[in-house]
Scaffold this motif. Structure first.
Motif, PDB file in Angstrom:
ATOM      1  N   ARG A 118       0.878  -1.194   0.146  1.00  0.00           N
ATOM      2  CA  ARG A 118       0.032   0.045  -0.017  1.00  0.00           C
ATOM      3  C   ARG A 118       0.852   1.225   0.044  1.00  0.00           C
ATOM      4  O   ARG A 118       0.626   2.294  -0.571  1.00  0.00           O
ATOM      5  N   SER A 119       2.011   1.244   0.783  1.00  0.00           N
ATOM      6  CA  SER A 119       2.798   2.390   0.750  1.00  0.00           C
ATOM      7  C   SER A 119       3.888   2.688  -0.088  1.00  0.00           C
ATOM      8  O   SER A 119       4.510   3.582  -0.161  1.00  0.00           O
ATOM      9  N   LYS A 120       3.700   1.601  -1.132  1.00  0.00           N
ATOM     10  CA  LYS A 120       4.759   1.299  -2.215  1.00  0.00           C
ATOM     11  C   LYS A 120       6.188   1.426  -1.485  1.00  0.00           C
ATOM     12  O   LYS A 120       7.121   1.783  -2.312  1.00  0.00           O
ATOM     13  N   ALA A 121       6.516   1.035  -0.632  1.00  0.00           N
ATOM     14  CA  ALA A 121       7.811   0.826   0.074  1.00  0.00           C
ATOM     15  C   ALA A 121       8.640  -0.423  -0.477  1.00  0.00           C
ATOM     16  O   ALA A 121       9.601  -0.213  -0.520  1.00  0.00           O
ATOM     17  N   PHE A 122       7.750  -1.258  -1.071  1.00  0.00           N
ATOM     18  CA  PHE A 122       8.401  -2.502  -1.642  1.00  0.00           C
ATOM     19  C   PHE A 122       8.551  -2.676  -3.182  1.00  0.00           C
ATOM     20  O   PHE A 122       7.652  -2.247  -3.968  1.00  0.00           O
ATOM     21  N   ALA A 123       9.728  -2.811  -3.750  1.00  0.00           N
ATOM     22  CA  ALA A 123      10.133  -2.964  -5.083  1.00  0.00           C
ATOM     23  C   ALA A 123      10.470  -4.176  -5.711  1.00  0.00           C
ATOM     24  O   ALA A 123      11.198  -4.916  -4.945  1.00  0.00           O
ATOM     25  N   ASN A 124       9.930  -4.524  -7.070  1.00  0.00           N
ATOM     26  CA  ASN A 124      10.079  -5.986  -7.593  1.00  0.00           C
ATOM     27  C   ASN A 124      11.511  -5.983  -8.114  1.00  0.00           C
ATOM     28  O   ASN A 124      12.290  -7.065  -7.903  1.00  0.00           O
TER      29      ASN A 124
ATOM     30  N   ILE B 256       7.758  -7.887 -17.560  1.00  0.00           N
ATOM     31  CA  ILE B 256       6.973  -7.022 -16.632  1.00  0.00           C
ATOM     32  C   ILE B 256       7.076  -7.172 -14.968  1.00  0.00           C
ATOM     33  O   ILE B 256       6.963  -6.187 -14.428  1.00  0.00           O
ATOM     34  N   MET B 257       7.417  -8.349 -14.582  1.00  0.00           N
ATOM     35  CA  MET B 257       7.435  -8.401 -13.214  1.00  0.00           C
ATOM     36  C   MET B 257       8.688  -7.937 -12.772  1.00  0.00           C
ATOM     37  O   MET B 257       8.677  -7.576 -11.365  1.00  0.00           O
ATOM     38  N   LEU B 258       9.656  -7.660 -13.390  1.00  0.00           N
ATOM     39  CA  LEU B 258      10.866  -6.854 -13.215  1.00  0.00           C
ATOM     40  C   LEU B 258      10.529  -5.297 -13.105  1.00  0.00           C
ATOM     41  O   LEU B 258      11.597  -4.618 -13.317  1.00  0.00           O
ATOM     42  N   MET B 259       9.337  -4.874 -13.424  1.00  0.00           N
ATOM     43  CA  MET B 259       9.294  -3.421 -13.476  1.00  0.00           C
ATOM     44  C   MET B 259       8.544  -2.943 -12.110  1.00  0.00           C
ATOM     45  O   MET B 259       7.640  -3.716 -11.619  1.00  0.00           O
ATOM     46  N   ASP B 260       8.631  -1.715 -11.930  1.00  0.00           N
ATOM     47  CA  ASP B 260       7.694  -1.037 -10.698  1.00  0.00           C
ATOM     48  C   ASP B 260       7.061   0.013 -11.025  1.00  0.00           C
ATOM     49  O   ASP B 260       7.469   0.861 -11.990  1.00  0.00           O
ATOM     50  N   PHE B 261       6.111   0.314 -10.222  1.00  0.00           N
ATOM     51  CA  PHE B 261       5.434   1.634 -10.078  1.00  0.00           C
ATOM     52  C   PHE B 261       4.858   2.212 -11.434  1.00  0.00           C
ATOM     53  O   PHE B 261       4.382   1.371 -12.276  1.00  0.00           O
ATOM     54  N   GLU B 262       5.036   3.501 -11.821  1.00  0.00           N
ATOM     55  CA  GLU B 262       4.550   3.941 -12.765  1.00  0.00           C
ATOM     56  C   GLU B 262       4.854   3.136 -14.247  1.00  0.00           C
ATOM     57  O   GLU B 262       4.152   3.001 -15.083  1.00  0.00           O
ATOM     58  N   GLU B 263       6.199   2.808 -14.364  1.00  0.00           N
ATOM     59  CA  GLU B 263       6.672   2.133 -15.565  1.00  0.00           C
ATOM     60  C   GLU B 263       5.871   0.577 -15.660  1.00  0.00           C
ATOM     61  O   GLU B 263       5.505   0.268 -16.626  1.00  0.00           O
ATOM     62  N   HIS B 264       5.417   0.099 -14.408  1.00  0.00           N
ATOM     63  CA  HIS B 264       4.847  -1.215 -14.434  1.00  0.00           C
ATOM     64  C   HIS B 264       3.622  -0.894 -15.073  1.00  0.00           C
ATOM     65  O   HIS B 264       2.993  -1.682 -15.687  1.00  0.00           O
TER      66      HIS B 264
ATOM     67  N   HIS C  58       2.126   1.177 -16.767  1.00  0.00           N
ATOM     68  CA  HIS C  58       2.101   1.738 -18.153  1.00  0.00           C
ATOM     69  C   HIS C  58       2.121   0.186 -18.938  1.00  0.00           C
ATOM     70  O   HIS C  58       1.355   0.090 -19.907  1.00  0.00           O
ATOM     71  N   HIS C  59       3.156  -0.447 -18.662  1.00  0.00           N
ATOM     72  CA  HIS C  59       3.265  -1.612 -19.331  1.00  0.00           C
ATOM     73  C   HIS C  59       2.224  -2.563 -19.238  1.00  0.00           C
ATOM     74  O   HIS C  59       1.619  -3.135 -19.940  1.00  0.00           O
ATOM     75  N   ARG C  60       1.763  -2.548 -17.854  1.00  0.00           N
ATOM     76  CA  ARG C  60       0.451  -3.675 -17.754  1.00  0.00           C
ATOM     77  C   ARG C  60      -0.517  -3.397 -18.246  1.00  0.00           C
ATOM     78  O   ARG C  60      -1.193  -4.265 -18.897  1.00  0.00           O
ATOM     79  N   ARG C  61      -0.884  -1.980 -18.663  1.00  0.00           N
ATOM     80  CA  ARG C  61      -2.074  -1.486 -19.181  1.00  0.00           C
ATOM     81  C   ARG C  61      -2.050  -1.942 -20.797  1.00  0.00           C
ATOM     82  O   ARG C  61      -3.269  -2.168 -21.294  1.00  0.00           O
ATOM     83  N   ILE C  62      -0.947  -2.145 -21.355  1.00  0.00           N
ATOM     84  CA  ILE C  62      -0.839  -2.565 -22.674  1.00  0.00           C
ATOM     85  C   ILE C  62      -0.887  -3.907 -22.745  1.00  0.00           C
ATOM     86  O   ILE C  62      -1.803  -4.651 -23.557  1.00  0.00           O
ATOM     87  N   MET C  63      -0.197  -4.906 -21.761  1.00  0.00           N
ATOM     88  CA  MET C  63      -0.082  -6.274 -21.777  1.00  0.00           C
ATOM     89  C   MET C  63      -1.534  -6.586 -21.614  1.00  0.00           C
ATOM     90  O   MET C  63      -1.919  -7.789 -22.032  1.00  0.00           O
ATOM     91  N   GLN C  64      -2.231  -6.092 -20.721  1.00  0.00           N
ATOM     92  CA  GLN C  64      -3.567  -6.535 -20.443  1.00  0.00           C
ATOM     93  C   GLN C  64      -4.544  -6.677 -21.714  1.00  0.00           C
ATOM     94  O   GLN C  64      -5.321  -7.555 -21.668  1.00  0.00           O
ATOM     95  N   GLN C  65      -4.221  -6.014 -22.691  1.00  0.00           N
ATOM     96  CA  GLN C  65      -5.006  -6.058 -24.023  1.00  0.00           C
ATOM     97  C   GLN C  65      -4.869  -7.309 -24.628  1.00  0.00           C
ATOM     98  O   GLN C  65      -5.550  -7.864 -25.449  1.00  0.00           O
ATOM     99  N   ALA C  66      -3.574  -8.162 -24.379  1.00  0.00           N
ATOM    100  CA  ALA C  66      -3.463  -9.355 -24.924  1.00  0.00           C
ATOM    101  C   ALA C  66      -4.133 -10.521 -23.972  1.00  0.00           C
ATOM    102  O   ALA C  66      -4.208 -11.461 -24.271  1.00  0.00           O
TER     103      ALA C  66
ATOM    104  N   GLY D 129      -2.074  -7.740  -5.346  1.00  0.00           N
ATOM    105  CA  GLY D 129      -1.650  -6.463  -5.737  1.00  0.00           C
ATOM    106  C   GLY D 129      -1.519  -6.163  -7.183  1.00  0.00           C
ATOM    107  O   GLY D 129      -1.921  -6.996  -7.876  1.00  0.00           O
ATOM    108  N   VAL D 130      -0.542  -5.282  -7.700  1.00  0.00           N
ATOM    109  CA  VAL D 130      -0.526  -4.800  -9.046  1.00  0.00           C
ATOM    110  C   VAL D 130       0.122  -5.906  -9.821  1.00  0.00           C
ATOM    111  O   VAL D 130       0.011  -6.066 -10.919  1.00  0.00           O
ATOM    112  N   HIS D 131       0.968  -6.706  -9.291  1.00  0.00           N
ATOM    113  CA  HIS D 131       1.888  -7.668  -9.910  1.00  0.00           C
ATOM    114  C   HIS D 131       1.033  -9.234  -9.941  1.00  0.00           C
ATOM    115  O   HIS D 131       1.518 -10.124 -10.525  1.00  0.00           O
ATOM    116  N   LYS D 132      -0.267  -9.028  -9.505  1.00  0.00           N
ATOM    117  CA  LYS D 132      -1.008 -10.561  -9.618  1.00  0.00           C
ATOM    118  C   LYS D 132      -0.894 -11.027 -10.862  1.00  0.00           C
ATOM    119  O   LYS D 132      -0.955 -10.398 -11.893  1.00  0.00           O
ATOM    120  N   CYS D 133      -0.707 -12.400 -11.210  1.00  0.00           N
ATOM    121  CA  CYS D 133      -0.514 -13.020 -12.464  1.00  0.00           C
ATOM    122  C   CYS D 133      -1.416 -12.616 -13.313  1.00  0.00           C
ATOM    123  O   CYS D 133      -2.750 -12.637 -13.185  1.00  0.00           O
TER     124      CYS D 133
END
Ligand code: HEM
Length: 447
Positions: free
Chosen positions: A76-82, A98-106, A108-116, A391-395
């Motif tokens: 929640r507090s974004k204290a932990f990075a992947n 994508i699992m090795l990306m964090d926060f805003e960059e993650h 951004h990429h997840r929103r594109i990948m979600q389309q697949a 969380g945001v990295h859920k499979c």
């Protein structure tokens, strides 16, 4: 018995310290490999809800209850990075996945990948995999010593080449890519982590180059025409605000997704096959249901596989393919009132919750009906059952995985009966992702 504090709590922070044994890393790791469930139970009895262990030369903080696990996954507090944590383990082979990306960059990429992974694409993948998987399962060897882990590994790799790549490769080329790919996966798990010729690590680095060259070579054709495979879909995917992936992104994501999809599904299939062999009454129950459903699975009949669904959930509980979610604290922070200094590695470990008797009655028992609507033991806590993370990295592939696993199992149940001797108990190799050391030898009989 030794008891050591991870770090002193700063006087201005009203937090508790975290304790561990202080034993050398090699002892801790060997103990974990030998008996992870026992080790977690012993730690809980001794240190309460949180501890730290040494592994790969690092200290990892590990919550031993569901609230602490949730705190890491939800972040929640974004204290932990992947990236710093996963990057340390598998970075050289799966960098910029994508699992090795964090926060805003993650995001951004997840929103594109979600389309697949929209319903429309999932429907397409499910339809395309039906004939291929039916054919592959039909050619499974029959006999007294069929190593099901090997068989599932091959089937899921072939599936990945067909459904993810959409390329009709000559066998030799398919084998070359499969091998490169397996080398990358094995390298990430190797204990020798230096580029010394002849080691798993060195082979992994060479194989990463093979995969990059392969994907770059096929990319222009995938960009030129849209086809239903993941490779092409990623080339053309655009987020709602019109962002797309660069060539580099597509190659990095393809290599990562192939990895993420492969061993995880193989291990789930192997675990289901093991428990269905140990519990023939469940195998029969699942077969009965399969016989009453159409031989080809469609998107709207998938929910009809209620027995396989429970068996799959119970198998994922008992043997989670991804043992943990590693992260690094990028600032001084806390987990459920315990002080975690900046730079500390932490991990949410699925097994901690999956085998916790406070959450699951008789946790070592194979009992798929725990997941029935009446019992719903998985609702004891939001993170009681967490094989796909959270969380945001859920499979992102959890529906894909279920489609693939149920299709293979459905075909298997319709064609074969498989068994193990009554006294057979598998032994898991926990030094890699958890797989049976003997690759699960079973007796397969055609029906
Ligand atoms: C039963 C099979 C599977 C299991 C148990 C599983 C488990 C997981 C877990 C635990 C994570 C989260 C890791 C973390 O937060 O550190 C994850 C992430 C991911 N999985 Fe799966 N997975 C499975 C199958 C698949 C499949 C089939 C695909 C692709 C088709 C896939 C693609 C991914 C991707 C891309 C991520 C990263 C998501 C992100 O960081 O945003 N997985 N998986």
């Amino acid at each position: 018995m030794s008891r050591k504090q991870l770090a002193p709590v700063p006087p201005d922070r009203d937090l508790k310290p975290i304790h561990g044994t202080g034993h050398p890393g090699v002892i801790e790791v060997l103990r974990f490999f030998r008996d992870p469930i026992g080790m977690v139970a012993a730690r809980r009895a001794r240190f309460g809800d949180i501890t730290y262990i040494k592994s790969f030369g690092l200290e990892f903080v590990i919550p031993l209850d569901a609230d602490g696990t949730e705190a890491i996954a939800v972040n929640r507090s974004k204290a932990f990075a992947n990236e710093p944590a996963w990057g340390f383990l598998i970075g050289p082979f799966f960098r910029r996945g994508i699992m090795l990306m964090d926060f805003e960059e993650h995001r951004h990429h997840r929103r594109i990948m979600q389309q697949a992974f929209t319903n429309t694409h999932l429907k397409g993948y499910l339809q395309d995999m039906q004939p291929m998987l039916a054919e592959r399962v039909a050619h499974l060897p029959i006999g007294d010593d069929v190593r099901l882990l090997d068989e599932f590994k091959q089937i899921t790799l072939d599936l990945a080449l067909e459904i993810f790549l959409g390329l009709d490769l000559p066998r030799a080329e398919a084998d070359r890519i499969n091998r490169a790919f397996i080398d990358c996966v094995n390298a990430g798990l190797s204990l020798v982590r230096k580029n010394i010729p002849g080691t798993r690590w060195a082979r992994g680095l060479a194989s990463r180059r093979v995969l990059e060259e392969f994907f770059h070579r096929h990319l222009p054709a995938k960009r030129a025409t849209a086809s239903p495979d993941l490779f092409s879909v990623l080339c053309h995917a655009a987020s709602e605000d019109g962002h797309t992936f660069s060539d580099e992104d597509v190659v990095n994501h393809m290599i990562f997704v192939l990895m993420a999809a492969h061993d995880t599904s193989t291990i789930t299939l192997t675990t289901m096959a093991y428990y269905l062999a140990k519990h023939p009454e469940w195998q029969e129950r699942a077969r009965d249901q399969s016989r009453r459903l159409p031989p080809e699975i469609a998107y709207d009949t998938l929910d009809g596989f209620t027995v396989l669904d429970r068996v799959m959930k119970e198998s994922l509980r008992l043997n989670s393919p991804v043992p943990g979610l590693p992260r690094q604290a990028r600032e001084d922070t806390e987990i459920c009132g315990h002080f975690v200094p900046k730079g500390t590695y932490v991990a949410a470990i699925a097994m901690v919750n999956h085998h916790n008797p406070a959450l699951w009655p008789d946790p070592e028992r194979f009992d798929p009906d725990r997941f029935s609507d009446e019992r719903a033991e998985d609702r004891a806590h939001r993170y009681a059952w967490m094989p796909f993370g959270g969380g945001v990295h859920k499979c992102i592939g959890l529906y894909f995985a279920q489609m693939e696993i149920k299709t293979i199992m459905h075909n298997l149940l319709l064609r074969y009966e498989w068994s193990v001797p009554e006294d057979y108990v598998w032994k898991l190799d926990n030094s890699t992702l958890p797989v049976p050391k003997d690759r699960l030898p079973v007796r397969v009989r055609a029906l």
